[in-house]
Design a protein around this motif. Structure first.
Motif, mmCIF file in Angstrom:
data_model
loop_
_atom_site.group_PDB
_atom_site.id
_atom_site.type_symbol
_atom_site.label_atom_id
_atom_site.label_comp_id
_atom_site.label_asym_id
_atom_site.label_seq_id
_atom_site.Cartn_x
_atom_site.Cartn_y
_atom_site.Cartn_z
ATOM 1 N N ILE A 282 0.839 -1.196 0.000
ATOM 2 C CA ILE A 282 0.000 0.000 0.000
ATOM 3 C C ILE A 282 0.871 1.240 0.000
ATOM 4 O O ILE A 282 1.982 1.251 0.524
ATOM 5 C CB ILE A 282 -0.973 0.050 1.198
ATOM 6 C CG1 ILE A 282 -0.230 -0.133 2.526
ATOM 7 C CG2 ILE A 282 -2.074 -0.982 1.037
ATOM 8 C CD1 ILE A 282 -1.136 0.041 3.758
ATOM 9 N N GLY A 283 0.361 2.295 -0.602
ATOM 10 C CA GLY A 283 1.078 3.558 -0.658
ATOM 11 C C GLY A 283 0.171 4.596 -1.259
ATOM 12 O O GLY A 283 -1.055 4.517 -1.137
ATOM 13 N N GLY A 284 0.754 5.602 -1.916
ATOM 14 C CA GLY A 284 -0.050 6.668 -2.472
ATOM 15 C C GLY A 284 0.486 7.176 -3.789
ATOM 16 O O GLY A 284 1.681 7.072 -4.071
ATOM 17 N N CYS A 285 -0.414 7.727 -4.594
ATOM 18 C CA CYS A 285 -0.047 8.321 -5.869
ATOM 19 C C CYS A 285 -0.271 9.834 -5.772
ATOM 20 O O CYS A 285 -0.065 10.424 -4.713
ATOM 21 C CB CYS A 285 -0.862 7.665 -6.988
ATOM 22 S SG CYS A 285 -0.194 7.903 -8.642
ATOM 23 N N CYS A 286 -0.697 10.471 -6.835
ATOM 24 C CA CYS A 286 -0.795 11.927 -6.906
ATOM 25 C C CYS A 286 -1.627 12.494 -5.753
ATOM 26 O O CYS A 286 -2.750 12.059 -5.510
ATOM 27 C CB CYS A 286 -1.427 12.350 -8.219
ATOM 28 S SG CYS A 286 -0.571 11.759 -9.681
ATOM 29 N N GLY A 287 -1.076 13.480 -5.061
ATOM 30 C CA GLY A 287 -1.788 14.142 -3.985
ATOM 31 C C GLY A 287 -1.741 13.428 -2.654
ATOM 32 O O GLY A 287 -2.366 13.878 -1.685
ATOM 33 N N VAL A 288 -1.015 12.339 -2.565
ATOM 34 C CA VAL A 288 -0.867 11.599 -1.306
ATOM 35 C C VAL A 288 0.472 11.986 -0.679
ATOM 36 O O VAL A 288 1.532 11.786 -1.267
ATOM 37 C CB VAL A 288 -0.965 10.081 -1.526
ATOM 38 C CG1 VAL A 288 -0.732 9.331 -0.224
ATOM 39 C CG2 VAL A 288 -2.332 9.734 -2.112
ATOM 40 N N SER A 289 0.411 12.544 0.485
ATOM 41 C CA SER A 289 1.547 13.214 1.127
ATOM 42 C C SER A 289 2.310 12.301 2.082
ATOM 43 O O SER A 289 1.861 11.202 2.405
ATOM 44 C CB SER A 289 1.025 14.410 1.917
ATOM 45 O OG SER A 289 0.258 13.949 3.041
#
Length: 305
Positions: A282-289
């Motif tokens: 799990i992680g984040g893409c655009c706009g995930v800080s």
């Protein structure tokens, strides 16, 4: 490839918006490539911020190093050197931490969310350059925001000779339907069935809304269960924090607004549903800080107590 001993594996977040928050040069169509060209120290700072937040994988800042973003002339003149520089910056950021891995980003080289623009003949030399310039500094490959089976197949074939593991991350349509489909309209089930295995050790979903990721995972899990060697394939999600993107979206026409309704806490609640649906990355893409990533890392910590 170095191994991470406990799941879930925590990825980093969105490079572009982190650069913007740091005050780095940032605009379209260059996106995250602008800082690399003008002020590369910001790239290193962004990597460190995600590492400090708990990311166990940082992704090279090569996503926008394609003609689609920086233009053909600049790509021809500086593309190879910039790709290598981005990989080296990431490697340098983890030199004192053996627990962090570097993912070599292979972007959608002819345009994000645009399967209609894909051409094997046009894409292959760009992908080849990304592989050649990064292979000495990355632990594995991460093909990001892939919109079609054909594009995924090409990347799988081109990365296989490197002897490095490949993770393929698809982007799916943002409208919620009974059957999860790629931006191309092909089903997630068919994509996973055709791509998983051999050098592809993980299938992920990225740069789509948080609300559609659980359905994608369910379809992917079903496909893996139907494959004889599917049990060893990891699944993962790193959603964006954008409003829904439709087929008419132009990826480099402007800077998309960040959603106000997906807080750090809400994103983490979605991440828990992804874990329950079978994700182990799990992680984040655009706009995930980095703040979002720190919360995901706390979920991992709680799960392993």
């Amino acid at each position: 490839m170095k191994s991470i001993s406990k799941f879930p594996i925590i990825l980093d977040g969105g490079m572009g918006r982190e650069l913007e928050s740091l005050g780095a040069p940032f605009k379209q169509p260059e996106w995250s490539a602008q800082a690399l060209m003008d002020s590369p120290e910001f790239i290193s700072q962004a990597h460190r911020n995600f590492i400090d937040a708990g990311a166990e994988v940082i992704t090279t800042n090569t996503y926008a190093l394609v003609p689609f973003h920086i233009g053909q002339q600049r790509y021809d003149e500086r593309g190879a050197a910039l790709i290598k520089q981005a990989a080296q910056l990431a490697r340098t950021c983890i030199k004192d931490n053996e627990d962090i891995q570097v993912a070599g980003c292979i972007p959608p080289v002819l345009g994000s969310y645009r399967p209609d623009l894909f051409s094997t003949q046009q894409a292959q030399p760009i992908i080849d350059l990304h592989i050649q310039q990064q292979r000495n500094d990355v632990d594995f490959w991460l093909a990001e925001t892939i919109s079609s089976i054909a594009e995924a197949k090409l990347i799988k074939d081109l990365t296989a000779p490197t002897q490095k593991s490949t993770w393929i991350s698809f982007t799916v349509k943002d409208n919620q339907t009974d059957v999860s489909v790629l931006r191309s309209g092909e089903t997630v089930y068919d994509a996973v069935t055709q791509i998983a295995g051999q050098n592809v050790s993980a299938i992920l979903f990225n740069c789509s809304c948080v609300e559609v990721m659980e359905s994608a995972l369910i379809s992917a899990k079903e496909a893996l269960n139907d494959l004889t060697d599917g049990k060893h394939i990891l699944l993962g999600v790193y959603a964006n924090n954008f409003p829904p993107i439709d087929e008419h979206h132009q990826a480099n026409n402007g800077v998309t607004k960040i959603r106000a309704d997906v807080s750090v806490e809400k994103y983490s609640q979605f991440a828990k549903t992804w874990l329950q649906a079978g994700a182990s990355i799990i992680g984040g893409c655009c706009g995930v800080s980095p703040q979002h990533i720190q919360k995901l890392a706390s979920i991992k910590y709680d799960n392993n107590q």
